[in-house]
Design a protein around this motif. Structure first.
Motif, PDB file in Angstrom:
ATOM      1  N   LYS A 125     -29.437  -8.035 -51.594  1.00 38.21           N
ATOM      2  CA  LYS A 125     -29.717  -6.685 -52.103  1.00 38.21           C
ATOM      3  C   LYS A 125     -28.881  -5.637 -51.359  1.00 38.21           C
ATOM      4  O   LYS A 125     -28.342  -4.711 -51.965  1.00 38.21           O
ATOM      5  CB  LYS A 125     -31.205  -6.381 -51.961  1.00 38.21           C
ATOM      6  N   GLU A 126     -28.773  -5.801 -50.063  1.00 41.37           N
ATOM      7  CA  GLU A 126     -27.972  -4.874 -49.254  1.00 41.37           C
ATOM      8  C   GLU A 126     -26.483  -4.999 -49.583  1.00 41.37           C
ATOM      9  O   GLU A 126     -25.754  -4.001 -49.579  1.00 41.37           O
ATOM     10  CB  GLU A 126     -28.229  -5.118 -47.773  1.00 41.37           C
ATOM     11  N   VAL A 127     -26.025  -6.205 -49.877  1.00 40.48           N
ATOM     12  CA  VAL A 127     -24.629  -6.417 -50.276  1.00 40.48           C
ATOM     13  C   VAL A 127     -24.347  -5.658 -51.568  1.00 40.48           C
ATOM     14  O   VAL A 127     -23.333  -4.970 -51.692  1.00 40.48           O
ATOM     15  CB  VAL A 127     -24.319  -7.923 -50.451  1.00 40.48           C
ATOM     16  N   LYS A 128     -25.254  -5.771 -52.543  1.00 42.00           N
ATOM     17  CA  LYS A 128     -25.078  -5.074 -53.820  1.00 42.00           C
ATOM     18  C   LYS A 128     -25.079  -3.562 -53.620  1.00 42.00           C
ATOM     19  O   LYS A 128     -24.308  -2.838 -54.253  1.00 42.00           O
ATOM     20  CB  LYS A 128     -26.175  -5.470 -54.816  1.00 42.00           C
ATOM     21  N   GLU A 129     -25.926  -3.070 -52.738  1.00 44.92           N
ATOM     22  CA  GLU A 129     -25.980  -1.634 -52.454  1.00 44.92           C
ATOM     23  C   GLU A 129     -24.682  -1.162 -51.799  1.00 44.92           C
ATOM     24  O   GLU A 129     -24.130  -0.125 -52.156  1.00 44.92           O
ATOM     25  CB  GLU A 129     -27.171  -1.321 -51.550  1.00 44.92           C
ATOM     26  N   MET A 130     -24.186  -1.951 -50.845  1.00 44.99           N
ATOM     27  CA  MET A 130     -22.917  -1.613 -50.200  1.00 44.99           C
ATOM     28  C   MET A 130     -21.777  -1.601 -51.208  1.00 44.99           C
ATOM     29  O   MET A 130     -20.941  -0.696 -51.220  1.00 44.99           O
ATOM     30  CB  MET A 130     -22.604  -2.630 -49.098  1.00 44.99           C
ATOM     31  N   GLU A 131     -21.747  -2.609 -52.055  1.00 44.09           N
ATOM     32  CA  GLU A 131     -20.719  -2.699 -53.094  1.00 44.09           C
ATOM     33  C   GLU A 131     -20.772  -1.473 -54.007  1.00 44.09           C
ATOM     34  O   GLU A 131     -19.747  -0.869 -54.312  1.00 44.09           O
ATOM     35  CB  GLU A 131     -20.940  -3.974 -53.898  1.00 44.09           C
ATOM     36  N   TYR A 132     -21.968  -1.101 -54.412  1.00 46.71           N
ATOM     37  CA  TYR A 132     -22.135   0.061 -55.288  1.00 46.71           C
ATOM     38  C   TYR A 132     -21.640   1.343 -54.623  1.00 46.71           C
ATOM     39  O   TYR A 132     -20.908   2.132 -55.237  1.00 46.71           O
ATOM     40  CB  TYR A 132     -23.613   0.197 -55.671  1.00 46.71           C
ATOM     41  N   LEU A 133     -22.029   1.562 -53.370  1.00 41.58           N
ATOM     42  CA  LEU A 133     -21.631   2.781 -52.663  1.00 41.58           C
ATOM     43  C   LEU A 133     -20.118   2.857 -52.456  1.00 41.58           C
ATOM     44  O   LEU A 133     -19.504   3.913 -52.644  1.00 41.58           O
ATOM     45  CB  LEU A 133     -22.345   2.868 -51.314  1.00 41.58           C
ATOM     46  N   ILE A 134     -19.521   1.737 -52.102  1.00 44.58           N
ATOM     47  CA  ILE A 134     -18.070   1.713 -51.887  1.00 44.58           C
ATOM     48  C   ILE A 134     -17.337   1.949 -53.208  1.00 44.58           C
ATOM     49  O   ILE A 134     -16.363   2.707 -53.261  1.00 44.58           O
ATOM     50  CB  ILE A 134     -17.631   0.392 -51.225  1.00 44.58           C
ATOM     51  N   LYS A 135     -17.818   1.328 -54.287  1.00 45.69           N
ATOM     52  CA  LYS A 135     -17.194   1.533 -55.601  1.00 45.69           C
ATOM     53  C   LYS A 135     -17.265   2.994 -56.021  1.00 45.69           C
ATOM     54  O   LYS A 135     -16.291   3.552 -56.539  1.00 45.69           O
ATOM     55  CB  LYS A 135     -17.879   0.659 -56.651  1.00 45.69           C
ATOM     56  N   ARG A 136     -18.404   3.613 -55.802  1.00 45.38           N
ATOM     57  CA  ARG A 136     -18.557   5.038 -56.146  1.00 45.38           C
ATOM     58  C   ARG A 136     -17.567   5.899 -55.380  1.00 45.38           C
ATOM     59  O   ARG A 136     -16.935   6.794 -55.940  1.00 45.38           O
ATOM     60  CB  ARG A 136     -19.981   5.497 -55.823  1.00 45.38           C
ATOM     61  N   GLU A 137     -17.444   5.639 -54.101  1.00 47.66           N
ATOM     62  CA  GLU A 137     -16.528   6.421 -53.271  1.00 47.66           C
ATOM     63  C   GLU A 137     -15.076   6.191 -53.693  1.00 47.66           C
ATOM     64  O   GLU A 137     -14.284   7.134 -53.784  1.00 47.66           O
ATOM     65  CB  GLU A 137     -16.721   6.048 -51.799  1.00 47.66           C
ATOM     66  N   MET A 138     -14.713   4.945 -53.986  1.00 46.34           N
ATOM     67  CA  MET A 138     -13.341   4.659 -54.419  1.00 46.34           C
ATOM     68  C   MET A 138     -13.061   5.294 -55.780  1.00 46.34           C
ATOM     69  O   MET A 138     -11.960   5.813 -56.000  1.00 46.34           O
ATOM     70  CB  MET A 138     -13.086   3.156 -54.454  1.00 46.34           C
ATOM     71  N   ASP A 139     -14.031   5.271 -56.686  1.00 48.36           N
ATOM     72  CA  ASP A 139     -13.858   5.931 -57.988  1.00 48.36           C
ATOM     73  C   ASP A 139     -13.612   7.421 -57.822  1.00 48.36           C
ATOM     74  O   ASP A 139     -12.769   8.004 -58.492  1.00 48.36           O
ATOM     75  CB  ASP A 139     -15.091   5.712 -58.870  1.00 48.36           C
ATOM     76  N   GLU A 140     -14.341   8.030 -56.916  1.00 50.64           N
ATOM     77  CA  GLU A 140     -14.179   9.462 -56.670  1.00 50.64           C
ATOM     78  C   GLU A 140     -12.791   9.770 -56.112  1.00 50.64           C
ATOM     79  O   GLU A 140     -12.143  10.725 -56.529  1.00 50.64           O
ATOM     80  CB  GLU A 140     -15.256   9.937 -55.698  1.00 50.64           C
ATOM     81  N   ILE A 141     -12.329   8.933 -55.197  1.00 45.61           N
ATOM     82  CA  ILE A 141     -10.987   9.134 -54.633  1.00 45.61           C
ATOM     83  C   ILE A 141      -9.933   8.961 -55.716  1.00 45.61           C
ATOM     84  O   ILE A 141      -8.995   9.775 -55.816  1.00 45.61           O
ATOM     85  CB  ILE A 141     -10.736   8.170 -53.455  1.00 45.61           C
ATOM     86  N   LEU A 142     -10.064   7.927 -56.542  1.00 42.25           N
ATOM     87  CA  LEU A 142      -9.087   7.708 -57.611  1.00 42.25           C
ATOM     88  C   LEU A 142      -9.065   8.886 -58.581  1.00 42.25           C
ATOM     89  O   LEU A 142      -8.000   9.293 -59.052  1.00 42.25           O
ATOM     90  CB  LEU A 142      -9.404   6.415 -58.364  1.00 42.25           C
ATOM     91  N   PHE A 143     -10.217   9.440 -58.868  1.00 44.96           N
ATOM     92  CA  PHE A 143     -10.291  10.604 -59.748  1.00 44.96           C
ATOM     93  C   PHE A 143      -9.579  11.804 -59.115  1.00 44.96           C
ATOM     94  O   PHE A 143      -8.786  12.491 -59.756  1.00 44.96           O
ATOM     95  CB  PHE A 143     -11.756  10.945 -60.049  1.00 44.96           C
ATOM     96  N   ASP A 144      -9.846  12.039 -57.824  1.00 46.31           N
ATOM     97  CA  ASP A 144      -9.236  13.172 -57.132  1.00 46.31           C
ATOM     98  C   ASP A 144      -7.727  13.005 -56.956  1.00 46.31           C
ATOM     99  O   ASP A 144      -6.991  13.990 -56.926  1.00 46.31           O
ATOM    100  CB  ASP A 144      -9.883  13.383 -55.765  1.00 46.31           C
ATOM    101  N   LEU A 145      -7.253  11.782 -56.850  1.00 47.26           N
ATOM    102  CA  LEU A 145      -5.812  11.561 -56.693  1.00 47.26           C
ATOM    103  C   LEU A 145      -5.036  11.985 -57.944  1.00 47.26           C
ATOM    104  O   LEU A 145      -3.852  12.278 -57.861  1.00 47.26           O
ATOM    105  CB  LEU A 145      -5.520  10.095 -56.373  1.00 47.26           C
ATOM    106  N   ARG A 146      -5.706  12.009 -59.088  1.00 47.47           N
ATOM    107  CA  ARG A 146      -5.039  12.442 -60.324  1.00 47.47           C
ATOM    108  C   ARG A 146      -4.952  13.961 -60.450  1.00 47.47           C
ATOM    109  O   ARG A 146      -4.231  14.463 -61.306  1.00 47.47           O
ATOM    110  CB  ARG A 146      -5.792  11.892 -61.532  1.00 47.47           C
ATOM    111  N   ASP A 147      -5.693  14.677 -59.609  1.00 46.34           N
ATOM    112  CA  ASP A 147      -5.724  16.134 -59.667  1.00 46.34           C
ATOM    113  C   ASP A 147      -4.444  16.699 -59.047  1.00 46.34           C
ATOM    114  O   ASP A 147      -4.183  16.507 -57.859  1.00 46.34           O
ATOM    115  CB  ASP A 147      -6.949  16.658 -58.919  1.00 46.34           C
ATOM    116  N   GLU A 148      -3.665  17.375 -59.841  1.00 46.10           N
ATOM    117  CA  GLU A 148      -2.378  17.894 -59.368  1.00 46.10           C
ATOM    118  C   GLU A 148      -2.529  19.118 -58.464  1.00 46.10           C
ATOM    119  O   GLU A 148      -1.581  19.525 -57.808  1.00 46.10           O
ATOM    120  CB  GLU A 148      -1.481  18.212 -60.558  1.00 46.10           C
ATOM    121  N   ARG A 149      -3.706  19.706 -58.427  1.00 47.12           N
ATOM    122  CA  ARG A 149      -3.925  20.887 -57.576  1.00 47.12           C
ATOM    123  C   ARG A 149      -4.085  20.511 -56.108  1.00 47.12           C
ATOM    124  O   ARG A 149      -3.936  21.359 -55.232  1.00 47.12           O
ATOM    125  CB  ARG A 149      -5.178  21.643 -58.032  1.00 47.12           C
ATOM    126  N   ILE A 150      -4.355  19.247 -55.841  1.00 45.19           N
ATOM    127  CA  ILE A 150      -4.567  18.799 -54.466  1.00 45.19           C
ATOM    128  C   ILE A 150      -3.217  18.547 -53.803  1.00 45.19           C
ATOM    129  O   ILE A 150      -2.335  17.904 -54.364  1.00 45.19           O
ATOM    130  CB  ILE A 150      -5.439  17.528 -54.439  1.00 45.19           C
TER     131      ILE A 150
END
Length: 76
Positions: A9-34
């Protein structure tokens, strides 16, 4: 070297949290204002998160988050 003993259960939670953070970074990397300096720091953070992700996720899941190359990074 450190060891960590966690249940499934903790592995799945860790996986979920890391995926969320990586998705957010990938989204922000597409922002040309940064600024490119900030994007470089974000890339470094992504690399660290992906290394952690590889330890808990299946190879199939890892393929989804694997960055391709400089061509892919230029877009984002």
């Amino acid at each position: 070297m450190f060891g960590l003993l966690i249940n499934e259960k903790e592995v799945k939670e860790m996986e979920y949290l890391i995926k969320r953070e990586m998705d957010e970074i990938l989204f922000d990397l597409r922002d040309e204002r940064i600024d490119h300096i900030v994007k470089r720091a974000m890339e470094e953070r992504y690399k660290i998160l992906f290394t952690l992700f590889r330890r808990v996720a299946s190879p199939h899941e890892c393929l989804k988050y694997m960055r391709r190359g400089k061509k892919d990074r230029k877009k984002g």
